[in-house]
Design a protein around this motif. Structure first.
Motif, PDB file in Angstrom:
ATOM      1  N   LYS A 120       0.845  -1.187   0.000  1.00 30.70           N
ATOM      2  CA  LYS A 120       0.000   0.000   0.000  1.00 30.70           C
ATOM      3  C   LYS A 120       0.881   1.238   0.000  1.00 30.70           C
ATOM      4  O   LYS A 120       2.050   1.184   0.370  1.00 30.70           O
ATOM      5  CB  LYS A 120      -0.962  -0.001   1.190  1.00 30.70           C
ATOM      6  CG  LYS A 120      -0.312   0.121   2.543  1.00 30.70           C
ATOM      7  CD  LYS A 120      -1.334  -0.032   3.646  1.00 30.70           C
ATOM      8  CE  LYS A 120      -2.336   1.073   3.626  1.00 30.70           C
ATOM      9  NZ  LYS A 120      -3.299   0.982   4.736  1.00 30.70           N
ATOM     10  N   ILE A 121       0.296   2.338  -0.407  1.00 29.36           N
ATOM     11  CA  ILE A 121       1.045   3.573  -0.559  1.00 29.36           C
ATOM     12  C   ILE A 121       1.181   4.255   0.795  1.00 29.36           C
ATOM     13  O   ILE A 121       0.234   4.346   1.562  1.00 29.36           O
ATOM     14  CB  ILE A 121       0.327   4.487  -1.561  1.00 29.36           C
ATOM     15  CG1 ILE A 121       0.241   3.755  -2.901  1.00 29.36           C
ATOM     16  CG2 ILE A 121       1.028   5.808  -1.716  1.00 29.36           C
ATOM     17  CD1 ILE A 121      -0.699   4.422  -3.862  1.00 29.36           C
ATOM     18  N   ASN A 122       2.365   4.729   1.095  1.00 31.11           N
ATOM     19  CA  ASN A 122       2.643   5.388   2.357  1.00 31.11           C
ATOM     20  C   ASN A 122       2.002   6.770   2.364  1.00 31.11           C
ATOM     21  O   ASN A 122       2.388   7.648   1.605  1.00 31.11           O
ATOM     22  CB  ASN A 122       4.157   5.493   2.551  1.00 31.11           C
ATOM     23  CG  ASN A 122       4.510   6.121   3.877  1.00 31.11           C
ATOM     24  OD1 ASN A 122       3.633   6.448   4.673  1.00 31.11           O
ATOM     25  ND2 ASN A 122       5.803   6.253   4.121  1.00 31.11           N
ATOM     26  N   THR A 174      -3.107  12.856  -2.076  1.00 35.29           N
ATOM     27  CA  THR A 174      -4.486  12.605  -2.494  1.00 35.29           C
ATOM     28  C   THR A 174      -5.159  11.614  -1.555  1.00 35.29           C
ATOM     29  O   THR A 174      -6.296  11.810  -1.121  1.00 35.29           O
ATOM     30  CB  THR A 174      -4.503  12.067  -3.937  1.00 35.29           C
ATOM     31  OG1 THR A 174      -3.945  13.043  -4.805  1.00 35.29           O
ATOM     32  CG2 THR A 174      -5.927  11.757  -4.377  1.00 35.29           C
ATOM     33  N   ARG A 175      -4.464  10.536  -1.212  1.00 33.72           N
ATOM     34  CA  ARG A 175      -5.054   9.553  -0.312  1.00 33.72           C
ATOM     35  C   ARG A 175      -5.284  10.139   1.081  1.00 33.72           C
ATOM     36  O   ARG A 175      -6.266   9.800   1.756  1.00 33.72           O
ATOM     37  CB  ARG A 175      -4.151   8.316  -0.222  1.00 33.72           C
ATOM     38  CG  ARG A 175      -4.166   7.485  -1.510  1.00 33.72           C
ATOM     39  CD  ARG A 175      -3.526   6.117  -1.316  1.00 33.72           C
ATOM     40  NE  ARG A 175      -4.216   5.364  -0.295  1.00 33.72           N
ATOM     41  CZ  ARG A 175      -3.652   4.897   0.830  1.00 33.72           C
ATOM     42  NH1 ARG A 175      -2.373   5.149   1.071  1.00 33.72           N
ATOM     43  NH2 ARG A 175      -4.362   4.211   1.702  1.00 33.72           N
ATOM     44  N   GLN A 176      -4.416  11.029   1.501  1.00 36.67           N
ATOM     45  CA  GLN A 176      -4.611  11.669   2.797  1.00 36.67           C
ATOM     46  C   GLN A 176      -5.878  12.525   2.790  1.00 36.67           C
ATOM     47  O   GLN A 176      -6.652  12.535   3.759  1.00 36.67           O
ATOM     48  CB  GLN A 176      -3.401  12.532   3.151  1.00 36.67           C
ATOM     49  CG  GLN A 176      -3.519  13.276   4.467  1.00 36.67           C
ATOM     50  CD  GLN A 176      -3.631  12.328   5.650  1.00 36.67           C
ATOM     51  OE1 GLN A 176      -2.814  11.429   5.820  1.00 36.67           O
ATOM     52  NE2 GLN A 176      -4.658  12.507   6.466  1.00 36.67           N
ATOM     53  N   ILE A 206     -11.641  13.347   4.401  1.00 36.02           N
ATOM     54  CA  ILE A 206     -13.067  13.533   4.137  1.00 36.02           C
ATOM     55  C   ILE A 206     -13.858  12.291   4.535  1.00 36.02           C
ATOM     56  O   ILE A 206     -14.966  12.386   5.063  1.00 36.02           O
ATOM     57  CB  ILE A 206     -13.298  13.878   2.651  1.00 36.02           C
ATOM     58  CG1 ILE A 206     -12.659  15.228   2.328  1.00 36.02           C
ATOM     59  CG2 ILE A 206     -14.781  13.901   2.314  1.00 36.02           C
ATOM     60  CD1 ILE A 206     -12.834  15.652   0.881  1.00 36.02           C
ATOM     61  N   HIS A 207     -13.299  11.105   4.313  1.00 36.27           N
ATOM     62  CA  HIS A 207     -13.978   9.859   4.683  1.00 36.27           C
ATOM     63  C   HIS A 207     -14.263   9.811   6.184  1.00 36.27           C
ATOM     64  O   HIS A 207     -15.359   9.429   6.617  1.00 36.27           O
ATOM     65  CB  HIS A 207     -13.111   8.671   4.268  1.00 36.27           C
ATOM     66  CG  HIS A 207     -13.625   7.338   4.729  1.00 36.27           C
ATOM     67  ND1 HIS A 207     -14.663   6.682   4.102  1.00 36.27           N
ATOM     68  CD2 HIS A 207     -13.248   6.543   5.768  1.00 36.27           C
ATOM     69  CE1 HIS A 207     -14.901   5.548   4.721  1.00 36.27           C
ATOM     70  NE2 HIS A 207     -14.051   5.429   5.745  1.00 36.27           N
ATOM     71  N   LYS A 208     -13.293  10.226   6.988  1.00 32.91           N
ATOM     72  CA  LYS A 208     -13.437  10.120   8.442  1.00 32.91           C
ATOM     73  C   LYS A 208     -14.132  11.339   9.057  1.00 32.91           C
ATOM     74  O   LYS A 208     -14.986  11.211   9.926  1.00 32.91           O
ATOM     75  CB  LYS A 208     -12.058   9.945   9.080  1.00 32.91           C
ATOM     76  CG  LYS A 208     -11.444   8.572   8.856  1.00 32.91           C
ATOM     77  CD  LYS A 208     -10.144   8.449   9.638  1.00 32.91           C
ATOM     78  CE  LYS A 208      -9.571   7.029   9.513  1.00 32.91           C
ATOM     79  NZ  LYS A 208      -8.308   6.885  10.280  1.00 32.91           N
ATOM     80  N   LYS A 243      -9.067   1.172  -0.194  1.00 37.90           N
ATOM     81  CA  LYS A 243      -9.618   0.124  -1.067  1.00 37.90           C
ATOM     82  C   LYS A 243      -9.771   0.681  -2.477  1.00 37.90           C
ATOM     83  O   LYS A 243     -10.877   0.775  -3.012  1.00 37.90           O
ATOM     84  CB  LYS A 243     -10.967  -0.360  -0.532  1.00 37.90           C
ATOM     85  CG  LYS A 243     -10.903  -1.004   0.833  1.00 37.90           C
ATOM     86  CD  LYS A 243     -12.286  -1.475   1.288  1.00 37.90           C
ATOM     87  CE  LYS A 243     -12.206  -2.160   2.648  1.00 37.90           C
ATOM     88  NZ  LYS A 243     -13.543  -2.654   3.074  1.00 37.90           N
ATOM     89  N   ILE A 244      -8.648   1.065  -3.053  1.00 37.43           N
ATOM     90  CA  ILE A 244      -8.693   1.688  -4.377  1.00 37.43           C
ATOM     91  C   ILE A 244      -7.626   1.095  -5.278  1.00 37.43           C
ATOM     92  O   ILE A 244      -6.669   0.472  -4.825  1.00 37.43           O
ATOM     93  CB  ILE A 244      -8.490   3.225  -4.298  1.00 37.43           C
ATOM     94  CG1 ILE A 244      -7.151   3.578  -3.643  1.00 37.43           C
ATOM     95  CG2 ILE A 244      -9.643   3.893  -3.586  1.00 37.43           C
ATOM     96  CD1 ILE A 244      -6.845   5.057  -3.693  1.00 37.43           C
ATOM     97  N   VAL A 245      -7.834   1.321  -6.551  1.00 41.96           N
ATOM     98  CA  VAL A 245      -6.840   0.979  -7.562  1.00 41.96           C
ATOM     99  C   VAL A 245      -6.094   2.253  -7.940  1.00 41.96           C
ATOM    100  O   VAL A 245      -6.721   3.288  -8.188  1.00 41.96           O
ATOM    101  CB  VAL A 245      -7.514   0.358  -8.804  1.00 41.96           C
ATOM    102  CG1 VAL A 245      -6.494   0.167  -9.926  1.00 41.96           C
ATOM    103  CG2 VAL A 245      -8.165  -0.972  -8.442  1.00 41.96           C
TER     104      VAL A 245
END
Length: 934
Positions: A475-477, A834-836, A841-843, A916-918
């Motif tokens: 997974k990406i750090n 981007t993942r951060q 926003i998810h949390k 959980k992304i590509v």
């Protein structure tokens, strides 16, 4: 309008969900007619209601009232482009364009956020002779746009931190262009053709020059060129001229002391050393897919009396299937594409011909064919039918370009800046009508001189695409970025700041008054009609449920071959006769296949609608799929596939979709060389017979027509079309999200910029969360300059030229994606940031102010989009395809307004899953920092 490809640099436009280069050619000419009667050219008039005044401070103001929709466009054109640049600062005009969005002394805030909050469709571009900023918005916000444009004309901030960040963005943009072999060849040919004139330089700039730009030098250019007496303000739309002029005088009157520009800067850095002696081809041997030939012939400036005849010459040589070059090269199977255009600018112009060869074709052979075509053209001249067709095509392109106020204002602004006369096109069209066959032959003989041209070859070196797929345990750090998400970063944007700096405006109150009429024919055909008498044109859009979802696994590409060959011949007309019927009236008809269906796109003058509808009915009911045309189409498809596999955007898209939708999902299928070669003529005939049915087809029309007459004509043309059985349906299998992050890195040699796709499966159009997802997306990445993603990755960190997110909601499936372009050394950091943001926003969700602002933006953008007939007819069509009521066109805004904070945050929790992304990257090899064991 006046420029060849790759000559204009534009801001990333998230509204159109693509990273694009703003380009205009003479074949994309647009204009605005009032009362136009195409049958009587003497009564045709452009811009007769346009008014021009010059204020005391030197600002030129052009206004034109168009009351067909409650929207208005505001554009500011500056007489500065790459022609005004000094040695060593190539691209400074373009860099300055970027800086104009970074805020002012009065409003130290990203202007993209202000424009987005207004719901404005805003963008900018830099060209050879000008830089332009354009905004289209609801009419009640006109003065707010005027205040913002006046503020950045006088008070823009250009400081070291902002310049450093935006220089990285510009370099990212330039590297994105470098991914395209055609761009690289064009740059080399233009520099050789005009070595001592700024027209020979890249408008976007030179990386080594951009890196050296200083605050002082950029500020110097700003002070010299961004001033009222060097600008043109254009306002077109639903407003009252007198009161608006008064507002303009009040808002723009606080200018600095008027200064006269030196002749050098006002007239451009003039140099006369144009290369007029051919010295053999420029040869580029680099990684790529297709061989390319490009030739450039010097031409006179835009106001030269030969310019109209040169445009007619261009249409005869290169426009349409009946054109000389198309017949000699594409129809013969030697080339897959021929593109030519006339560029007529302030100092001089050129004629550019670009040819993409089919595989294994010799460019020297293609070059000799082009030479023979031009020699025959200059020696024998043209016949009257060619002349008539070319002039009709040119004039129809002008009229059909008159379907939105943004394009109308573009024409006025461009003509005023480049020629000094906003009514220039009035006289130009009249001159085109008077062009004779002798004029065309004379200018061709004079200017298409092989000894004066500069030409080049792009010879591709082959290299395989290397796809590296990390295991799902990697997974990406997310710790690649160490900044906290404060109001100055990509976290919760401080909307109080936006409202503090936003000019006041009245809340719009207009609602859509009209909805289309739906007609159901006995055979199942559905037709939607919405009359609009504002222009003498008709825009047609259609949909047939015959997309690639129905392709067999071993014959992927079948649906595309069927759609591409519908216009290849019918029981009564061959391919050239079909093309001629449309071309001699300047009409167009295209079939564009996609996953779930085939899109039909057509337009014509109102008086030619019968020809458009008859041609549509003929090719839908009676195609014969001639062997010759089918094999030619297959050859083009194979060549296009090779080019797609050399394009980082296409490779990333293909890999992303296949990673999300594994076999045997219908969306997993993409054409391959093997699948295209397996397809037989019988396969094509059987596919068409099975899936092209009236009960699987929808048509929508917007424009100048009588609904009763259209209904009657369609009944005569398509009412007798019948097929047996029921339309095929396809159930999509459910697809779950990956357990964790999956990363695929496709390496394409010779590329400078990385394209990244991130995402997963999402909702379809009929999901109850659709409207909440639209609001959520606007906050996350709906706009490159104002969203959380844009504010952090582009505006603050300068990692990307363009980033946006989208929920692609189809009828049977849905995908959430984020797309961005970055330098390879910045890719890992951009992905981590981007993942951060997704995790944040998810949390934590979003705020009430963000939701309310996003809702206003979505609603305003929707209303503005419906003022464009092409956008309007598309919306009408797809609402029907998705099974929505015709009232959806009117009810959409209310459904957006009903979305609440809790619904948006619920959508964020359910639809944004950063773990959980590509993640797919394509382009140069990407640094692997940030990948570590789970």
């Amino acid at each position: 309008m006046l420029l060849s490809n790759y000559s204009v640099s534009g801001e990333s436009n998230a509204a159109s969900n693509q990273i694009s280069n703003q380009v205009y050619t003479r074949k994309e000419i647009t204009s605005n007619f009032k009362s136009l009667n195409i049958s009587n050219p003497q009564k045709q008039s452009m811009n007769e209601d346009a008014r021009k005044i010059v204020l005391e401070n030197g600002l030129t103001v052009i206004t034109k009232e168009v009351h067909t929709a409650p929207v208005v466009t505001v554009q500011v054109w500056y007489r500065i482009g790459s022609r005004n640049e000094e040695q060593g600062v190539n691209g400074i005009a373009h860099q300055l364009e970027h800086m104009m969005f970074k805020g002012t002394a009065r409003r130290p805030i990203q202007f993209g956020r202000l424009f987005s909050t207004l719901g404005s469709d805003s963008n900018a571009f830099t060209s050879y002779d000008q830089t332009a900023y354009y905004n289209t918005v609801e009419r009640t916000k006109l003065n707010a746009l005027l205040e913002l444009e006046a503020d950045r004309m006088h008070n823009s901030l250009i400081d070291a931190p902002a310049l450093a960040s935006e220089k990285r963005v510009v370099i990212s943009e330039l590297q994105g262009y470098e991914n395209n072999p055609e761009y690289r060849l064009s740059h080399a040919v233009m520099h050789a053709a005009f070595p001592d004139h700024p027209y020979g330089l890249s408008v976007g700039g030179k990386k080594s020059d951009v890196e050296k730009f200083t605050v002082e030098k950029v500020q110097e250019y700003y002070n010299k060129f961004y001033r009222p007496d060097n600008a043109v303000l254009v306002i077109v739309g639903d407003f009252q001229t007198e009161s608006t002029i008064a507002d303009v005088k009040r808002i723009f009157n606080n200018s600095a002391e008027k200064k006269v520009l030196s002749a050098e800067y006002k007239n451009g850095i003039r140099r006369d050393a144009i290369n007029r002696v051919s010295t053999g081809p420029i040869i580029l041997k680099e990684p790529g897919a297709a061989s390319i030939l490009q030739s450039v012939y010097p031409l006179p400036d835009i106001k030269h009396p030969d310019a109209p005849a040169l445009d007619v010459m261009d249409y005869i040589l290169s426009d349409g299937r009946n054109s000389r070059l198309y017949q000699a090269l594409v129809d013969s199977g030697i080339a897959t594409d021929v593109d030519a255009s006339v560029a007529s600018l302030k100092d001089f112009g050129w004629y550019e011909i670009t040819i993409l060869a089919t595989p294994k074709q010799d460019l020297k052979k293609i070059d000799s064919i082009v030479t023979k075509v031009i020699s025959k053209f200059t020696e024998e001249g043209v016949d009257e039918s060619e002349l008539k067709r070319a002039k009709a095509q040119f004039e129809s392109s002008v009229i059909l370009g008159n379907r939105d106020i943004t394009s109308q204002a573009m024409q006025l602004g461009n003509d005023e800046v480049v020629t000094g006369n906003h009514l220039f096109m009035d006289n130009y069209l009249d001159a085109v009508r008077k062009v004779t066959a002798q004029d065309v032959q004379r200018v061709a003989k004079h200017y298409l001189n092989i000894e004066s041209r500069t030409f080049g070859y792009f010879l591709p070196t082959q290299a395989p695409v290397i796809a590296k797929n990390s295991s799902s345990n990697n997974k990406i750090n997310s710790n690649q970025t160490h900044e906290s998400f404060t109001s100055s970063s990509g976290g919760v944007l401080d909307k109080a700041d936006v409202l503090k700096y936003l000019p006041q405006f009245e809340a719009p109150s207009e609602t859509l008054q009209s909805v289309p009429e739906l007609v159901m024919f006995p055979n199942g055909l559905r037709v939607l009609m919405l009359p609009d008498k504002s222009t003498p044109t008709v825009t047609l859009s259609g949909y047939i449920k015959a997309g690639s979802e129905f392709d067999c696994d071993n014959k992927a590409g079948l649906s595309e071959l069927v759609a591409d060959n519908l216009l290849s011949g019918t029981k009564t007309k061959d391919v050239l006769q079909l093309a001629k019927a449309l071309e001699e009236r300047g009409a167009s008809l295209d079939f564009n296949p996609s996953r779930e269906g085939v899109r039909i796109e057509g337009d014509s003058l109102a008086e030619d609608l019968s020809v458009l509808l008859h041609t549509l009915a003929d090719v839908i009911k009676n195609p014969t799929f001639p062997n010759r045309e089918l094999e030619l189409s297959r050859k083009h498809a194979l060549s296009a596939l090779e080019q797609d596999l050399d394009d980082p955007s296409e490779v990333a898209r293909r890999t992303f979709v296949q990673s999300i939708y594994p076999k045997p999902h219908p969306l997993h299928k993409f054409p391959t060389k093997q699948s295209l070669r397996r397809i037989t003529r019988k396969d094509v005939i059987d596919f068409k017979a099975k899936y092209y049915r009236p009960d699987a087809m929808v048509l929508a029309l917007v424009g100048d027509f009588n609904p009763a007459e259209v209904k009657s004509r369609l009944k005569g043309e398509l009412g007798d079309w019948s097929v047996d059985g029921k339309a095929e349906t396809l159930l999509y299998p459910s697809v779950s999200m990956p357990d964790n992050v999956i990363r695929v890195n496709s390496v394409l040699p010779g590329k400078a910029q990385t394209i990244t796709y991130m995402g997963n499966t999402a909702i379809n159009r009929n999901d109850s969360r659709y409207y909440s997802a639209l609001v959520l997306n606007q906050i996350l990445g709906g706009d490159t300059l104002s969203s959380r993603l844009g504010a952090e990755l582009r505006d603050r960190q300068g990692l990307t030229y363009g980033i946006f997110s989208n929920f692609l909601a189809g009828k049977n499936s849905g995908t959430f994606l984020i797309e961005m372009q970055t330098s390879p050394q910045d890719t890992a950091k951009a992905i981590a940031s981007t993942r951060q943001l997704l995790q944040d926003i998810h949390k934590l969700g979003v705020t009430e102010q963000e939701v309310e602002t996003a809702k206003r933006t979505v609603v305003s953008n929707y209303i503005v989009s419906l003022a464009n007939p092409e956008e309007l007819v598309h919306q009408i069509l797809m609402n029907q395809v998705y099974g929505l009521d015709v009232e959806e066109l009117r009810n959409f805004t209310e459904k957006i307004n009903q979305v609440g904070l809790s619904q948006v945050n619920q959508a964020a929790r359910e639809l944004l899953n950063p773990d959980k992304i590509v993640v797919v990257t394509a382009g140069p090899a990407v640094a692997t920092q940030g990948i570590q064991p789970n």
